[in-house]
Design a protein around this motif. Structure first.
Motif, mmCIF file in Angstrom:
data_model
loop_
_atom_site.group_PDB
_atom_site.id
_atom_site.type_symbol
_atom_site.label_atom_id
_atom_site.label_comp_id
_atom_site.label_asym_id
_atom_site.label_seq_id
_atom_site.Cartn_x
_atom_site.Cartn_y
_atom_site.Cartn_z
ATOM 1 N N PRO A 1 8.156 -13.561 -0.049
ATOM 2 C CA PRO A 1 7.835 -14.979 0.162
ATOM 3 C C PRO A 1 9.075 -15.768 0.551
ATOM 4 C CG PRO A 1 7.785 -14.423 -2.171
ATOM 5 C CD PRO A 1 7.922 -13.134 -1.435
ATOM 6 N N GLN B 1 3.602 -20.184 -2.384
ATOM 7 C CA GLN B 1 4.591 -19.532 -1.540
ATOM 8 C C GLN B 1 5.751 -18.972 -2.366
ATOM 9 O OE1 GLN B 1 4.320 -19.098 2.063
ATOM 10 N NE2 GLN B 1 2.281 -19.447 1.208
ATOM 11 N N TYR C 1 2.648 -14.853 -4.049
ATOM 12 C CA TYR C 1 1.463 -14.899 -3.193
ATOM 13 C C TYR C 1 0.173 -14.730 -3.999
ATOM 14 C CZ TYR C 1 4.471 -14.365 0.946
ATOM 15 O OH TYR C 1 5.416 -14.527 1.927
#
Length: 324
Positions: A174, A268, A271
């Motif tokens: 991420p 974010q 996930y």
């Protein structure tokens, strides 16, 4: 010869002056306690001078729920749920070592073991030996690890955007927020120990969520000021280097306690696919996904989070004699 040495000395003096001028000062722990503790705040002392900030709120006769916050947060992140669930449940929140008013651990142990020791201190202080355990992000990782270590204590598990599961096939890491990006390298860790402007904390907080309406100046001040309590900035760097022992992710299937997975679809940091991984591996899990929500559902969508937790606990903890 004199000029040869004079110029470097002037440059060193300028750099030292700039460092002193731009350096973000530490906050005073006593002033922070006066500002961010309240009438429900208590402190329990442990080894090496550890002093854990916790609150024991809600219905003292209700089912105990113990809640653990995420990285760089504090017990304050759970107050929206305390207000919504405290009429029925006993809610115990604590600030983990290296954070907030608890401050750093003298032995700099921010592994699962170090965090679990702080949790045990609070459990002993409150006399709770069987409870619902919940956590967000890093606090979720500690929660499911604790459930593996002490299954006899856990009546149910609440995992809100919890960390600890591997990426799924084909996924990239991420993007992370500003603070995590800086903590990812030695220069960034050193920088954050001395230079932490308020705007950087605000940017990191806003990058962590999808719903921003709950973020106000007072909240940003709280994150910024508590982060600068002596030792907390160094602890942030230490935590980034902790071995999260990824092998334990293969063992979550051993957790038989009823588990509610709440996830923000727009997260974010961890996930939403991690919720699928947890669900696939845990025998008694159920998943709720929130559209338009990021990494902190209990603050981004507190009404829905509280309602889903209440409905889940009412169902899984109800005595068999009361089941229709």
């Amino acid at each position: 010869m004199k000029k040869r040495y004079l110029i470097p000395l002037i440059l060193i003096a300028l750099i030292a002056g700039a460092f002193a001028f731009l350096r973000t000062p530490m906050t005073d722990p006593s002033a922070m306690e006066a500002k961010y503790a309240n009438e429900a705040s208590e402190f329990v002392e442990g080894p090496n001078g550890l002093r854990v900030h916790y609150r024991d709120q809600g219905d003292p006769d209700g089912v105990p729920i113990v809640l653990l916050h995420g990285n760089s947060a504090s017990l304050h992140t759970w107050e929206p749920l305390v207000r919504r669930l405290g009429g029925e449940y006993r809610i115990i929140t604590l600030t983990l070592p290296g954070h907030g008013l608890t401050g750093p651990n003298a032995n700099r142990d921010y592994s699962f073991k170090g965090m679990a020791e702080a949790l045990d201190l609070v459990l002993d202080a409150t006399g709770v030996d069987s409870f619902v355990l919940g956590g967000n992000s890093m606090g979720g990782w500690i929660s499911w690890r604790y459930a593996l270590a002490h299954p006899e204590k856990i009546d149910a598990l609440l995992l809100l955007d919890a960390s600890g599961m591997p990426l799924r096939e084909g996924e990239e890491e991420p993007p992370l927020n500003l603070a995590f990006r800086l903590l990812g390298n030695p220069a960034g860790r050193l920088l954050l120990r001395h230079f932490t402007p308020r705007v950087a904390l605000e940017k990191s907080l806003r990058e962590t969520v999808s719903v921003e309406d709950f973020i106000d100046d007072a909240m940003i001040d709280r994150y910024w000021e508590l982060y600068r309590i002596p030792g907390n900035r160094r602890a942030a760097g230490d935590r980034f280097l902790v071995d999260r022992e990824p092998g334990y992710a293969e063992r979550v299937g051993e957790i038989t306690a009823p588990t509610l997975l709440i996830w923000g679809k727009e997260d974010q940091v961890v996930y939403v696919t991690a919720a699928t991984t947890f669900d696939e591996r845990m025998p008694n899990a159920e998943v709720v996904i929130y559209e338009g929500v990021g990494h902190i559902p209990m603050e981004e969508a507190p009404d829905r989070t509280a309602a889903d937790i209440d409905a889940f606990l009412d169902r899984v903890l109800k005595p068999a004699s009361e089941t229709p």
